[in-house]
Design a protein around this motif. Sequence first.
Motif, PDB file in Angstrom:
ATOM      1  N   LEU A   6       0.772  -1.209  -0.126  1.00  0.00           N
ATOM      2  CA  LEU A   6       0.020   0.170  -0.077  1.00  0.00           C
ATOM      3  C   LEU A   6       0.826   1.238  -0.036  1.00  0.00           C
ATOM      4  O   LEU A   6       0.449   2.276  -0.386  1.00  0.00           O
ATOM      5  CB  LEU A   6      -0.942  -0.069   1.117  1.00  0.00           C
ATOM      6  N   GLN A   9       0.749   3.997  -2.910  1.00  0.00           N
ATOM      7  CA  GLN A   9      -0.554   4.430  -3.179  1.00  0.00           C
ATOM      8  C   GLN A   9      -0.960   5.166  -2.095  1.00  0.00           C
ATOM      9  O   GLN A   9      -1.863   6.131  -2.164  1.00  0.00           O
ATOM     10  CB  GLN A   9      -1.342   3.224  -3.417  1.00  0.00           C
ATOM     11  N   ASN A  10      -0.344   5.230  -0.743  1.00  0.00           N
ATOM     12  CA  ASN A  10      -1.107   6.211   0.134  1.00  0.00           C
ATOM     13  C   ASN A  10      -0.076   6.866   1.031  1.00  0.00           C
ATOM     14  O   ASN A  10       0.772   5.916   1.758  1.00  0.00           O
ATOM     15  CB  ASN A  10      -1.839   5.006   1.165  1.00  0.00           C
ATOM     16  N   GLU A  11       0.248   8.046   0.929  1.00  0.00           N
ATOM     17  CA  GLU A  11       1.318   8.832   1.472  1.00  0.00           C
ATOM     18  C   GLU A  11       1.161   8.517   3.138  1.00  0.00           C
ATOM     19  O   GLU A  11       2.304   8.460   3.792  1.00  0.00           O
ATOM     20  CB  GLU A  11       1.033  10.149   0.986  1.00  0.00           C
ATOM     21  N   ASP A  12       0.066   8.722   3.672  1.00  0.00           N
ATOM     22  CA  ASP A  12      -0.144   8.459   4.932  1.00  0.00           C
ATOM     23  C   ASP A  12       0.235   7.209   5.546  1.00  0.00           C
ATOM     24  O   ASP A  12       1.132   7.145   6.785  1.00  0.00           O
ATOM     25  CB  ASP A  12      -1.889   8.656   5.701  1.00  0.00           C
ATOM     26  N   VAL A  13       0.247   6.201   5.039  1.00  0.00           N
ATOM     27  CA  VAL A  13       0.534   4.834   5.258  1.00  0.00           C
ATOM     28  C   VAL A  13       1.947   4.750   5.096  1.00  0.00           C
ATOM     29  O   VAL A  13       2.699   4.255   5.947  1.00  0.00           O
ATOM     30  CB  VAL A  13      -0.060   3.659   4.418  1.00  0.00           C
ATOM     31  N   PRO A  38      -7.419   1.138   5.204  1.00  0.00           N
ATOM     32  CA  PRO A  38      -6.961   1.009   3.796  1.00  0.00           C
ATOM     33  C   PRO A  38      -6.166  -0.224   3.555  1.00  0.00           C
ATOM     34  O   PRO A  38      -6.272  -1.052   2.405  1.00  0.00           O
ATOM     35  CB  PRO A  38      -5.922   2.209   3.600  1.00  0.00           C
ATOM     36  N   GLN A  42      -7.576  -3.123   0.844  1.00  0.00           N
ATOM     37  CA  GLN A  42      -6.586  -3.694  -0.256  1.00  0.00           C
ATOM     38  C   GLN A  42      -6.567  -5.116  -0.191  1.00  0.00           C
ATOM     39  O   GLN A  42      -6.654  -5.825  -1.200  1.00  0.00           O
ATOM     40  CB  GLN A  42      -5.412  -3.096  -0.145  1.00  0.00           C
TER      41      GLN A  42
END
Length: 76
Positions: A6, A9-13, A38, A42
């Motif tokens: 992930l 695709q996900n800056e926070d993660v 998230p 996924q």
Amino acid sequence: EQVIRLIPQNEDVFRRFQRVNHMLDAPTALFRPAVLLPVLRQALGGARRRTATRLQEVREAESQAAPTTSTVTIHR
């Protein structure tokens, strides 16, 4: 593994993972809703895609198989 997938695709993660990776936060930080939800979305989405793909493969195999017939005899 799902968190790693992930990250692009996900800056926070990505940021939360890096904080755990650099020992700024405890590993439990990855179980907070901002990361966990998230990741679960996924993972479950991937499971659905794999199931759909497998179902399609089975249907194609069944359609290519020789037709079978069955006979039922009733004895009185």
